[in-house]
Design an enzyme around this catalytic site. Structure first.
Site, PDB file in Angstrom:
ATOM      1  N   GLU A 105      43.703  31.330  52.262  1.00 27.88           N
ATOM      2  CA  GLU A 105      43.007  32.350  51.474  1.00 27.88           C
ATOM      3  C   GLU A 105      43.961  33.441  51.002  1.00 27.88           C
ATOM      4  O   GLU A 105      43.860  33.922  49.867  1.00 27.88           O
ATOM      5  CB  GLU A 105      41.864  32.956  52.300  1.00 27.88           C
ATOM      6  CG  GLU A 105      40.684  32.014  52.456  1.00 27.88           C
ATOM      7  CD  GLU A 105      39.555  32.608  53.260  1.00 27.88           C
ATOM      8  OE1 GLU A 105      38.464  32.808  52.696  1.00 27.88           O
ATOM      9  OE2 GLU A 105      39.766  32.892  54.458  1.00 27.88           O
ATOM     10  N   GLU A 125      37.284  26.290  58.237  1.00 29.32           N
ATOM     11  CA  GLU A 125      36.315  27.155  58.914  1.00 29.32           C
ATOM     12  C   GLU A 125      35.021  26.437  59.276  1.00 29.32           C
ATOM     13  O   GLU A 125      34.371  26.758  60.278  1.00 29.32           O
ATOM     14  CB  GLU A 125      36.007  28.374  58.037  1.00 29.32           C
ATOM     15  CG  GLU A 125      37.112  29.405  57.966  1.00 29.32           C
ATOM     16  CD  GLU A 125      38.168  29.092  56.918  1.00 29.32           C
ATOM     17  OE1 GLU A 125      39.050  29.938  56.688  1.00 29.32           O
ATOM     18  OE2 GLU A 125      38.114  27.989  56.316  1.00 29.32           O
TER      19      GLU A 125
END
Length: 700
Positions: A105, A125
């Site tokens: 990210e 995730e």
């Protein structure tokens, strides 16, 4: 500047390096240090661009998950991303090792991305019951399109650098010197007439889905088809879809809200428990870093049947040359034909290339002579599950195998110590219990005998990880951990049927609990004749199960078992003949049938299993409750969102479970319901099972 981040300048390039071993997690000090470094580069008139990289072996493994559930400390990871994204000077992420989760990210908030050829990128995730919570669901769709973004986010699997370049996650793959290539790339961006746009400002990859989202929705439905009650995969889709109709900053805020909601939910807590439990399972008393695994350059497998062939494939898939030994050429040909078909199917599905199939097949050889496996470093026996047969095999292996070779049995139930006594080298003997199909199933129960040497256990652990298994060390008892608990779970199955439940009632209770299949459907799949043979060998009976087998109803392979399969194995239908049989047997036994609730089914199946798990802990067969959870998640399809039977039991309430076990013990007299001492102790103290094992009064 924080010590976890270093700053240097090479000409016009500022190099910001994360130094937070072992995986350069974005903990508080790293977040603070990166922002401070970006501010410093922004303020330096001699700096025209920035390279962000990782020290040591990797770029970044992402957020520091030990901070989850604690009071947030600013700056947050989204703050880091905003700072990188809003830099007036281009920032290039230089990736080696891996960029996972928050690490990827952060790289998406940079203006360019370059990686080594062996780097891996992922947003995993979902495997922790979460969604990317620092802009991943909004930036990635803008970079590669929403459908391609879902392919990365929903499964959460790593993407290699070449594939990442192909789909557009990376701008370049570096040559031999990543940092030099990254600096050159950053200088190119700085010299360009226009500064590269931040991903937040890109819209072109979203336009097609905005005009017609039907293809995106269909793709999402396919990806989440096997979510089986898990919240995170569906939340990932919901978050990515926001990119189509929600302003970027608003979508970021909503993404963070979803992330926090999931993080505080039971499923993510369970999945994070499993994340740490899998790592904890590798910590074995008496086996520290000084205990070195033995080298396994060559292996052998005894038996080319379903299990032997699957084990051989697992070893070959992990790069280990294997010789398969069978009694005759006919058995070898039959086994190799199955292996060939399995690999061909994988090629057709696209899971491996034809070239990779040929490499794996090239690692397999066959023989009918023990002399041809004498130089193997490891031999795994996978013959019929009968002690007399296994003793003969191990006696022969003791004669022919070279000194230092590891002798392993794939037994599911039998006494590994008794098997080891057939040799003059019991220290070299252990159990390696694979699960069928062995080339697919992740669990590997490593059975430690009373004389098994520490380096033999270390070797099995290392090999298990090499071939893609999740290894758990267990002790010697009938059925070890998984099958012993399974027997307790199954103890009341026939009684439930006789007392009024149908096979479909029981299976539905299991499906509603979160299992992918109930016990009676599973029995039909495995073959009812297997349990029938076992019962007969032990002098046991089962009124309904025996009657089904006597009628030739062995399950899916005969078209009839507890269910009817007239329209194929995937279409199980309740069978009135079975209902009549159950009623007949209940009448013969004088059982008055009644309605049985789903709660009662769970209490009489799942609770005894947990109780047996507590006994296993008392006896030291399993080292810790979390080891049992890993066994059941990876070997028996216990619902991931519940974190394993022992974790779930603590969430459901040990005091309640003990109370209900006592009720059913009083009502039935069945010893599976008599609460284990450890379970009683933990319930009385209000503690966890781990704390009760350690004699603590507080909750761990």
């Amino acid at each position: 500047m924080a010590g976890d981040v270093t700053y240097s300048v090479d000409g016009a390039v500022a190099v910001v390096t994360i130094n937070n071993p072992p995986v350069n997690a974005f903990g508080f000090d790293v977040r603070h240090g990166v922002i401070e470094a970006m501010n410093r580069a922004e303020a330096d008139p001699d700096v025209t661009c920035v390279v962000l990289t990782g020290g040591g072996r990797t770029f970044s493994g992402g957020a520091d998950i030990t901070e989850f559930g604690k009071t947030p400390r600013e700056p947050s990871l989204p703050d880091v991303n905003t700072r990188c994204e809003t830099m007036s000077k281009p920032v290039v992420a230089a990736i080696h090792g891996f960029a996972f989760g928050g690490g990827l990210e952060v790289s998406l908030s940079c203006h360019g991305r370059i990686a080594t050829a062996d780097a891996k990128l992922a947003l995993p995730e979902v495997k922790l019951g979460l969604i990317p919570g620092a802009g991943g669901t909004q930036r990635l769709p803008r970079l590669i399109g929403p459908e391609a973004a879902l392919d990365v986010i929903v499964p959460g699997n790593p993407v290699g650098a070449r594939k990442a370049l192909e789909v557009g996650i990376l701008d370049r793959v570096a040559g031999e010197d990543l940092l030099a290539d990254a600096k050159a790339f950053a200088l190119e961006l700085a010299a360009a007439d226009e500064k590269p746009s931040a991903l937040r400002d890109r819209e072109d990859k979203l336009e097609a889905a905005r005009r017609d989202p039907s293809a995106l929705d269909a793709h999402a439905a396919t990806l989440t088809k096997k979510a089986r009650g898990l919240e995170a995969p569906l939340a990932c889709v919901r978050a990515v879809r926001m990119a189509l109709d929600t302003p970027f900053d608003e979508a970021l805020a909503k993404e963070r809200e979803i992330f926090i909601e999931l993080m505080n939910g039971d499923q993510s807590k369970a999945q994070r428990h499993l994340f740490f439990a899998e790592r904890e399972a590798n910590k074995i008393p008496g086996i520290d870093r000084d205990v070195r695994p033995r080298k396994v350059s060559k292996a052998a497998v005894i038996g080319a049947g379903t299990m032997g062939g699957g084990i051989a494939m697992a070893l070959a898939n992990g790069g280990v040359p294997v010789t398969i030994l069978e009694m005759n050429q006919e058995a070898i040909d039959r086994g190799m034909a199955v292996i060939q078909r399995n690999y061909d199917t994988s090629v057709k599905r696209g899971s491996i290339s034809a070239e990779e199939r040929d490499k794996r097949l090239g690692r397999l050889s066959t023989t009918t002579s023990y002399d041809d496996i004498a130089d193997a470093d490891l031999v795994i026996e996978a013959v019929f599950e009968e002690m007399s047969v296994k003793k003969v095999v191990f006696g022969k292996l003791d004669e022919v195998m070279k000194p230092g070779a590891i002798l392993a049995s794939n037994t599911s139930y039998l006494d590994v110590d008794a098997i080891a006594q057939m040799t003059k080298r019991p220290a070299d003997v252990l159990g390696m219990h694979f699960f069928s199909p062995a080339n697919v199933m992740k669990l590997l129960e490593i059975v430690r005998g009373k004389e098994t040497a520490p380096d033999v256990i270390a070797t099995a652990l290392a090999l298990g990880k090499q071939i893609g298994k999740v290894p758990v060390v267990v002790g010697v008892c009938h059925g070890f951990v998984g099958n012993r608990m399974l027997s307790s779970r199954s103890a009341e199955n026939e009684s439930l049927l006789l007392e009024g439940a149908s096979p479909a009632d029981v299976d539905k209770a299991f499906l509603d609990f979160g299992f992918s299949m109930g016990p009676f459907a599973m029995g039909d799949l495995a073959g009812l004749d297997i349990g029938w043979r076992t019962r007969k060998s032990l002098g046991q009976t089962a009124a309904i199960g025996d009657a089904l087998c006597e009628a030739g109803r062995f399950g899916q392979k005969t078209g009839k078992g507890f269910y009817s399969y007239e329209d194929g194995p995937r279409d199980a239908k309740p069978d009135p003949w079975v209902d009549a049989l159950i009623a007949e047997k209940a009448g013969e036994l004088g059982v008055n049938r009644r309605s049985i609730s789903a709660d009662e089914i769970v209490e009489r199946t799942i609770y005894p299993m947990i109780n047996e798990g507590a006994r296993i802990l008392e006896e030291g067969i399993a080292l810790r409750p979390s080891d049992i959870d890993i066994v059941w998640i990876n070997g028996y399809a216990f619902p991931i969102g519940k974190g394993g039977p022992m974790f779930w039991a603590e969430q459901a309430g040990l005091e309640h479970i003990v109370e209900r076990l006592e009720f059913w013990h009083g009502k039935t007299g069945n010893p599976v319901f008599e609460p284990a001492a450890l379970l009683r102790k933990a319930a009385k103290e209000g503690s966890s099972l781990a704390s009760a094992m350690a004699g603590k009064d507080d909750v761990a």
